[in-house]
Design a protein around this motif. Structure first.
Motif, PDB file in Angstrom:
ATOM      1  N   SER A  76     -34.168 -20.160  -2.799  1.00  0.00           N
ATOM      2  CA  SER A  76     -34.602 -18.802  -3.165  1.00  0.00           C
ATOM      3  C   SER A  76     -35.972 -18.578  -2.531  1.00  0.00           C
ATOM      4  CB  SER A  76     -34.729 -18.664  -4.685  1.00  0.00           C
ATOM      5  OG  SER A  76     -33.495 -18.913  -5.301  1.00  0.00           O
ATOM      6  N   PRO A  77     -36.013 -18.143  -1.280  1.00  0.00           N
ATOM      7  CA  PRO A  77     -37.272 -18.075  -0.527  1.00  0.00           C
ATOM      8  C   PRO A  77     -38.375 -17.302  -1.242  1.00  0.00           C
ATOM      9  CG  PRO A  77     -35.426 -17.626   0.912  1.00  0.00           C
ATOM     10  CD  PRO A  77     -34.862 -17.720  -0.479  1.00  0.00           C
ATOM     11  N   SER A  78     -38.002 -16.221  -1.948  1.00  0.00           N
ATOM     12  CA  SER A  78     -39.041 -15.377  -2.542  1.00  0.00           C
ATOM     13  C   SER A  78     -39.817 -16.101  -3.638  1.00  0.00           C
ATOM     14  CB  SER A  78     -38.410 -14.098  -3.093  1.00  0.00           C
ATOM     15  OG  SER A  78     -37.385 -14.417  -4.014  1.00  0.00           O
ATOM     16  N   GLY A 120     -31.983 -11.737   9.464  1.00  0.00           N
ATOM     17  CA  GLY A 120     -31.553 -12.586   8.351  1.00  0.00           C
ATOM     18  C   GLY A 120     -31.124 -11.761   7.155  1.00  0.00           C
ATOM     19  N   GLY A 121     -31.117 -12.392   5.975  1.00  0.00           N
ATOM     20  CA  GLY A 121     -30.691 -11.728   4.748  1.00  0.00           C
ATOM     21  C   GLY A 121     -29.498 -12.444   4.130  1.00  0.00           C
ATOM     22  N   TYR A 122     -29.492 -13.765   4.296  1.00  0.00           N
ATOM     23  CA  TYR A 122     -28.456 -14.626   3.713  1.00  0.00           C
ATOM     24  C   TYR A 122     -27.042 -14.121   3.980  1.00  0.00           C
ATOM     25  CZ  TYR A 122     -31.078 -18.303   1.263  1.00  0.00           C
ATOM     26  OH  TYR A 122     -31.821 -19.415   0.955  1.00  0.00           O
ATOM     27  N   HIS A 173     -34.124 -15.008  12.310  1.00  0.00           N
ATOM     28  CA  HIS A 173     -34.899 -15.382  11.125  1.00  0.00           C
ATOM     29  C   HIS A 173     -33.972 -15.765   9.984  1.00  0.00           C
ATOM     30  CE1 HIS A 173     -36.835 -13.888   7.225  1.00  0.00           C
ATOM     31  NE2 HIS A 173     -37.469 -15.002   7.517  1.00  0.00           N
ATOM     32  N   SER A 174     -34.240 -16.913   9.368  1.00  0.00           N
ATOM     33  CA  SER A 174     -33.524 -17.330   8.169  1.00  0.00           C
ATOM     34  C   SER A 174     -32.026 -17.453   8.468  1.00  0.00           C
ATOM     35  CB  SER A 174     -33.851 -16.345   7.041  1.00  0.00           C
ATOM     36  OG  SER A 174     -33.499 -16.882   5.797  1.00  0.00           O
ATOM     37  N   ALA A 175     -31.168 -16.637   7.830  1.00  0.00           N
ATOM     38  CA  ALA A 175     -29.745 -16.676   8.176  1.00  0.00           C
ATOM     39  C   ALA A 175     -29.551 -16.340   9.662  1.00  0.00           C
ATOM     40  CB  ALA A 175     -28.969 -15.693   7.309  1.00  0.00           C
ATOM     41  N   HIS A 229     -41.881 -17.226   3.720  1.00  0.00           N
ATOM     42  CA  HIS A 229     -40.597 -16.949   4.362  1.00  0.00           C
ATOM     43  C   HIS A 229     -40.522 -15.540   4.966  1.00  0.00           C
ATOM     44  CE1 HIS A 229     -36.382 -18.025   4.961  1.00  0.00           C
ATOM     45  NE2 HIS A 229     -36.059 -16.795   4.613  1.00  0.00           N
ATOM     46  N   PHE A 230     -41.351 -14.633   4.467  1.00  0.00           N
ATOM     47  CA  PHE A 230     -41.215 -13.236   4.867  1.00  0.00           C
ATOM     48  C   PHE A 230     -42.233 -12.823   5.925  1.00  0.00           C
ATOM     49  CE2 PHE A 230     -39.370 -14.054   0.789  1.00  0.00           C
ATOM     50  CZ  PHE A 230     -38.080 -13.591   0.996  1.00  0.00           C
TER      51      PHE A 230
HETATM   52  N1  LIG Z   1     -32.667 -13.253  -2.347  1.00  0.00           N
HETATM   53  C1  LIG Z   1     -33.475 -13.897  -1.381  1.00  0.00           C
HETATM   54  C2  LIG Z   1     -33.764 -12.955  -0.235  1.00  0.00           C
HETATM   55  C3  LIG Z   1     -33.681 -13.671   1.072  1.00  0.00           C
HETATM   56  O1  LIG Z   1     -33.398 -14.826   1.100  1.00  0.00           O
HETATM   57  C4  LIG Z   1     -33.946 -12.949   2.351  1.00  0.00           C
HETATM   58  C5  LIG Z   1     -34.391 -11.645   2.301  1.00  0.00           C
HETATM   59  C6  LIG Z   1     -34.687 -10.962   3.482  1.00  0.00           C
HETATM   60  C7  LIG Z   1     -34.524 -11.585   4.700  1.00  0.00           C
HETATM   61  C8  LIG Z   1     -34.072 -12.902   4.754  1.00  0.00           C
HETATM   62  C9  LIG Z   1     -33.778 -13.585   3.574  1.00  0.00           C
HETATM   63  N2  LIG Z   1     -33.323 -14.894   3.591  1.00  0.00           N
HETATM   64  C10 LIG Z   1     -32.495 -15.476   4.513  1.00  0.00           C
HETATM   65  O2  LIG Z   1     -31.740 -14.966   5.303  1.00  0.00           O
HETATM   66  C11 LIG Z   1     -34.741 -14.487  -1.985  1.00  0.00           C
HETATM   67  O3  LIG Z   1     -34.729 -14.983  -3.085  1.00  0.00           O
HETATM   68  O4  LIG Z   1     -35.758 -14.524  -1.355  1.00  0.00           O
END
Ligand SMILES: N[C@@H](CC(=O)c1ccccc1NC=O)C(=O)O
Length: 305
Positions: free
Chosen positions: A11-13, A79-81, A148-150, A266-267
């Motif tokens: 949970s990156p946030s 990204g955005g899971y 980024h991320s996903a 993460h952001f």
């Molecule tokens: N629900 C996630 C949100 C998140 O992981 C995320 C949000 C915006 C862009 C990328 C993200 N993460 C991976 O793709 C969190 O807890 O941070």
């Protein structure tokens, strides 16, 4: 690690030092949306180019009519899971990157639960194939993939593709990658809520893990440079994923670089790409062999279809 701990690690946030988890995601969406609008109003662009047959299989191209044919092309995967965000709010790096002399292509893809992760990987392949065609028609000096991320996961999966057998295209056209806070082994996600829309089994999670395809990456990427970056305040699991993946690329003899970005989470580790003096912006520009501040004079918008 038990399921509760894994849930928190992925949970990156929850790991930001700046504000509450809800607040950091809300703020991220606001910042990237605003900066993407600015890019679209200031930089010459072709919006909504179709590369596949569903609504989200579209891409936005920036700077193609303004920059010379041999300009490098940076393809960005958001990204955005795999179930949220979109290309519409993911062109926030366009202004500094186009100004430094690269064409930027921001791709969209269908999201879970509508489609599986394997289908998302396939759509990214189709988008990249479109961009490889564009690159060869233009006589581009090279294509660079970022995510980024996903999106970092998806970009890493693209490095494992043998484009010659896939689409009779040249592997050598892809010259580098910028992977930011990515996930390279999906197996730890299977028992977390991230998997609710994805519905991966251990098998499909492994099949879609860049780590599983290391041997293929070694074969296709011997001429490439791969930057693996992570935020100082990413979770220990995210940091482990990046560190171990880069170590394996290095052990495999590939040209790669680990960047631990101080004072970022993460952001903002990715949203800061909107700034030309940010560490990763400079690394990306350096990788594409462009000189920072080599501003192309006439980037003014001439058309936006
Ligand atoms: N629900 C996630 C949100 C998140 O992981 C995320 C949000 C915006 C862009 C990328 C993200 N993460 C991976 O793709 C969190 O807890 O941070």
């Amino acid at each position: 690690m038990n399921n509760e701990e894994l849930e928190k690690q992925y949970s990156p946030s929850k790991w930001t030092h700046r504000c509450s988890p809800d607040e950091v995601v809300k703020q991220h969406v606001m910042i990237v949306a605003e900066e993407s609008e600015k890019a679209k109003s200031e930089i010459e662009c072709q919006i909504d180019r179709i590369y596949g047959d569903t609504e989200r299989q579209k891409l936005d191209i920036f700077g193609a009519d303004t920059l010379p044919g041999d300009a490098p092309i940076f393809l960005y995967i958001h990204g955005g899971y795999w179930h949220m965000m979109g290309r519409e709010i993911s062109s926030y790096m366009v202004r500094p990157i186009c100004k430094a002399g690269a064409v930027v292509v921001v791709i969209g893809y269908d999201l879970a639960p509508k489609v599986s992760i394997s289908e998302i990987v396939n759509q990214c392949k189709k988008a990249l194939s479109f961009v490889l065609n564009l690159a060869s028609h233009r006589g581009s000096s090279g294509v660079y993939i970022g995510g980024h991320s996903a999106g970092g996961h998806l970009a890493a999966m693209m490095l494992s593709v043998d484009w010659m057998s896939e689409s009779m295209q040249s592997n050598s056209m892809i010259k580098g990658a910028l992977l930011v806070s990515g996930i390279y082994d999906l197996q730890p996600l299977v028992n977390t809520s991230v998997n609710d829309p994805l519905k991966m089994t251990q098998e499909t999670a492994w099949e879609n893990s860049p780590l599983k395809h290391l041997d293929k990456i070694k074969k296709t990427s011997s001429h490439r440079h791969i930057i693996v970056a992570v935020g100082q305040h990413d979770s220990p699991e995210f940091r482990r994923q990046s560190q171990e993946f880069q170590q394996k690329l290095k052990d495999g003899g590939l040209s790669s670089q680990y960047v631990d970005v101080a004072d970022t989470d993460h952001f903002n580790v990715i949203e800061n790409l909107q700034n030309e003096d940010y560490e990763l912006t400079k690394e990306l520009i350096k990788m594409m062999k462009l000189i920072i501040n080599d501003v192309v004079d006439d980037m003014a918008k001439t058309s936006c279809s």
